[in-house]
Design a protein around this motif. Structure first.
Motif, short mmCIF file in Angstrom:
data_model
loop_
_atom_site.label_atom_id
_atom_site.label_comp_id
_atom_site.label_asym_id
_atom_site.label_seq_id
_atom_site.Cartn_x
_atom_site.Cartn_y
_atom_site.Cartn_z
N ARG A 46 25.89 69.25 77.64
CA ARG A 46 25.42 69.43 76.24
C ARG A 46 25.68 70.87 75.83
O ARG A 46 24.83 71.74 76.00
N ASP B 266 25.67 62.79 73.81
CA ASP B 266 25.24 63.46 75.06
C ASP B 266 25.91 64.82 75.24
O ASP B 266 25.66 65.50 76.23
N LYS B 267 26.77 65.19 74.29
CA LYS B 267 27.45 66.50 74.41
C LYS B 267 26.92 67.53 73.42
O LYS B 267 27.31 68.69 73.45
N ILE C 187 18.47 66.53 69.75
CA ILE C 187 19.15 67.83 69.83
C ILE C 187 18.28 68.94 69.23
O ILE C 187 17.39 68.68 68.42
N TRP D 122 19.79 73.36 78.18
CA TRP D 122 20.27 72.03 78.56
C TRP D 122 20.74 72.00 80.02
O TRP D 122 20.51 71.01 80.73
N GLN E 183 21.52 68.77 82.05
CA GLN E 183 22.53 68.22 81.13
C GLN E 183 23.52 69.31 80.71
O GLN E 183 23.62 69.64 79.52
N ALA F 212 24.39 70.08 71.78
CA ALA F 212 23.24 70.91 72.19
C ALA F 212 22.31 71.20 71.02
O ALA F 212 21.09 71.16 71.17
#
Ligand code: PXG
Length: 477
Positions: free
Chosen positions: A159, A235-236, A271, A151, A156, A238
């Protein structure tokens, strides 16, 4: 390797063990895993001296049918000279070299290619690459490092969170134990580490509702994943990690609706999906890898145990193309690895193990013959007064020891009825695993019909003895 260098195994001289002396030395120096050392010292450990096919022997000469395949790993049974020869030849040729600094070795390359060919394609997912470690725990730590690096490489880095399940087992390193959902492990290590959260397991005895169908229960439990993703922030997140069938947690077999719903949810939020197949792969559930039969498409697969049938410590991560392409094309150096990643002897033994399984058509035999026979034979225990929630899947099976069948009522956990039953199993001559109220088997895949019948007879006898104890102690009232 020259043919004259072929190793011919000598007749093994069994060493005579002085059991009390060995037990005293054991308690003086050997700290066992998952063990109360003081409690063990008071009892003395069983000294296991040798094994053959599906049986082990201890230093007192007691023979036990190993219905747990060691620790869910000796899939092809004990005493296979082909694996010993592979280890000997590889030790003579190249006992060790690392895979760092532009180096590689022949067994590691051949094994990576072989594993890649065994993992079924799942839609657009295929597994071209393999990362090696020496255990399931290390492999799951690799997964944490890999998904976070993935990520971050995609821009990102926030993530980071991995969602796992209560009562899951993903190993005993800090990362593995954090993703696992074992309360006892978390309590002792200030775990989980930040960035790992849990949802409930799909276990009907614990979380089911009266009147709810299996199908609806599976969907309801899977949807906990969506609630958790929304709570953490999509959005966090993974990755989600799960075992196809939870092994150490008590052989928790999910309803058929569970995994497809998990797949829908991970796809919706983009994810990654990690399938921890440390127990379930290499024929245990009748396929080389288990995900296909549960209807999902993982991005990463953890393996260990059955890859060498336990003859050598080896584990790893099958890296799906979605992750591999990003890491290889854009990720640069992956700052992670182990001294023994791609260990030539462990890899040579894994190749010999897989070759043995292929020659015997063991995976096909499990799927078409041995597992269906086991399922039928195990199901005959359902009528026993102590047995509730009996389930099996491939070469794993379990039952709950119940105080009352309907409505299903468990014994007070303080009575540790599972440990009572386990002790009767050992005295009767069969090794079963007790997880709370659940009694579990995962026998070697090579077990014959006749041996399955013998095993079930011993289990039934152990259940009868447990029932006698429960009646004598008035636990049933
Ligand atoms: N994932 C799963 C699904 C496992 O079952 C691991 C990871 C960790 O593998 P290593 O090789 O690091 O142990 C496992 C291991 C039990 C028991 O009591 C089960 C395991 C290990 C120890 C005890 O059933 N499984």
């Amino acid at each position: 390797m020259k043919p004259d260098a072929l190793f011919v195994p000598p007749a093994i001289e069994r060493c005579q063990v002085d059991t009390p002396a060995m037990q005293a030395l054991d308690s003086a120096h050997y700290m066992h895993p998952f063990t109360d050392t003081r409690g063990l010292a008071a009892k003395g450990a069983r000294v296991v001296t040798h094994a053959d096919n599906i049986y082990i022997w201890d230093s007192e000469g007691k023979k036990l049918l190993d219905a747990m395949s060691g620790l869910w790993c000796v899939n092809i049974g004990y005493g296979r000279t082909e694996l010993a020869q592979a280890a000997y030849l590889q030790m003579m040729e190249l006992p060790y070299y690392n895979s760092f600094f532009n180096s590689t070795n022949v067994p590691a390359v051949r094994l990576a290619a072989k594993l890649s060919s065994l993992a079924p394609r799942a839609g657009d997912r295929h597994f071209s690459h393999v990362f090696f470690s020496s255990s399931g725990s290390e492999s799951n730590d690799t997964n944490i490092r890999m998904v976070r690096h993935y990520w971050a490489t995609l821009g990102q880095p926030q993530r980071k969170t991995i969602i796992a399940r209560h009562n899951a087992y993903h190993g005993s390193t800090i990362g593995g134990a954090s993703m696992g959902g074992m309360r006892g492990m978390h309590e002792q290590g200030d775990l989980p580490i930040p960035g790992i959260v849990h949802i409930d397991q799909p276990y009907g005895v614990e979380h089911g509702r009266a009147g709810e169908s299996e199908h609806d229960f599976g969907l309801r439990m899977a949807r906990q994943l969506e609630h958790k993703i929304l709570a953490v922030g999509p959005d966090k997140v993974a990755a989600f990690i799960g075992e196809p069938v939870q092994g150490a947690g008590g052989v928790i077999i999910p309803p058929a609706s569970y995994w497809p719903e998990i797949q829908r949810i991970v796809d919706k939020y983009g994810i990654l999906l990690i399938s921890d197949e440390v127990i379930c792969a290499f024929g245990r559930l009748g396929a080389w890898f288990a995900y296909e039969q549960f209807g999902y498409k993982p991005d990463l697969i953890t393996f260990a145990k059955g890859v060498t049938s336990g003859y050598q410590p080896l584990g790893g991560v099958m890296v799906g193309n979605r992750v591999a392409e990003v890491l290889i094309q854009k990720g640069g150096e992956f700052n992670h690895g182990y001294t023994y990643s791609g260990h030539p002897v462990a890899c040579a033994v894994a190749l010999a193990n897989i070759e043995w399984m292929e020659k015997q058509q063991l995976v096909e035999r499990v799927r078409n013959d041995i597992a269906p026979y086991l399922e039928k034979a195990f199901a005959t225990l359902a009528g026993h007064p102590l047995v509730g929630d009996l389930r099996s899947c491939g070469m794993v099976a379990s039952l709950a020891l119940v105080k009352q069948k309907s409505p299903l009522t468990l014994f007070d956990p303080a009575l540790a009825i599972g440990m009572v039953c386990r002790a009767h199993c050992l005295a009767t001559g069969v090794i079963m695993r007790a997880v709370g109220a659940r009694m579990i088997i995962a026998p070697p895949l090579v077990i014959t019909h006749e041996q399955i019948d013998q095993m079930i007879t011993m289990i039934r006898r152990s259940l009868d003895l447990t029932l006698e104890d429960a009646r004598r102690q008035a636990w049933l009232t």
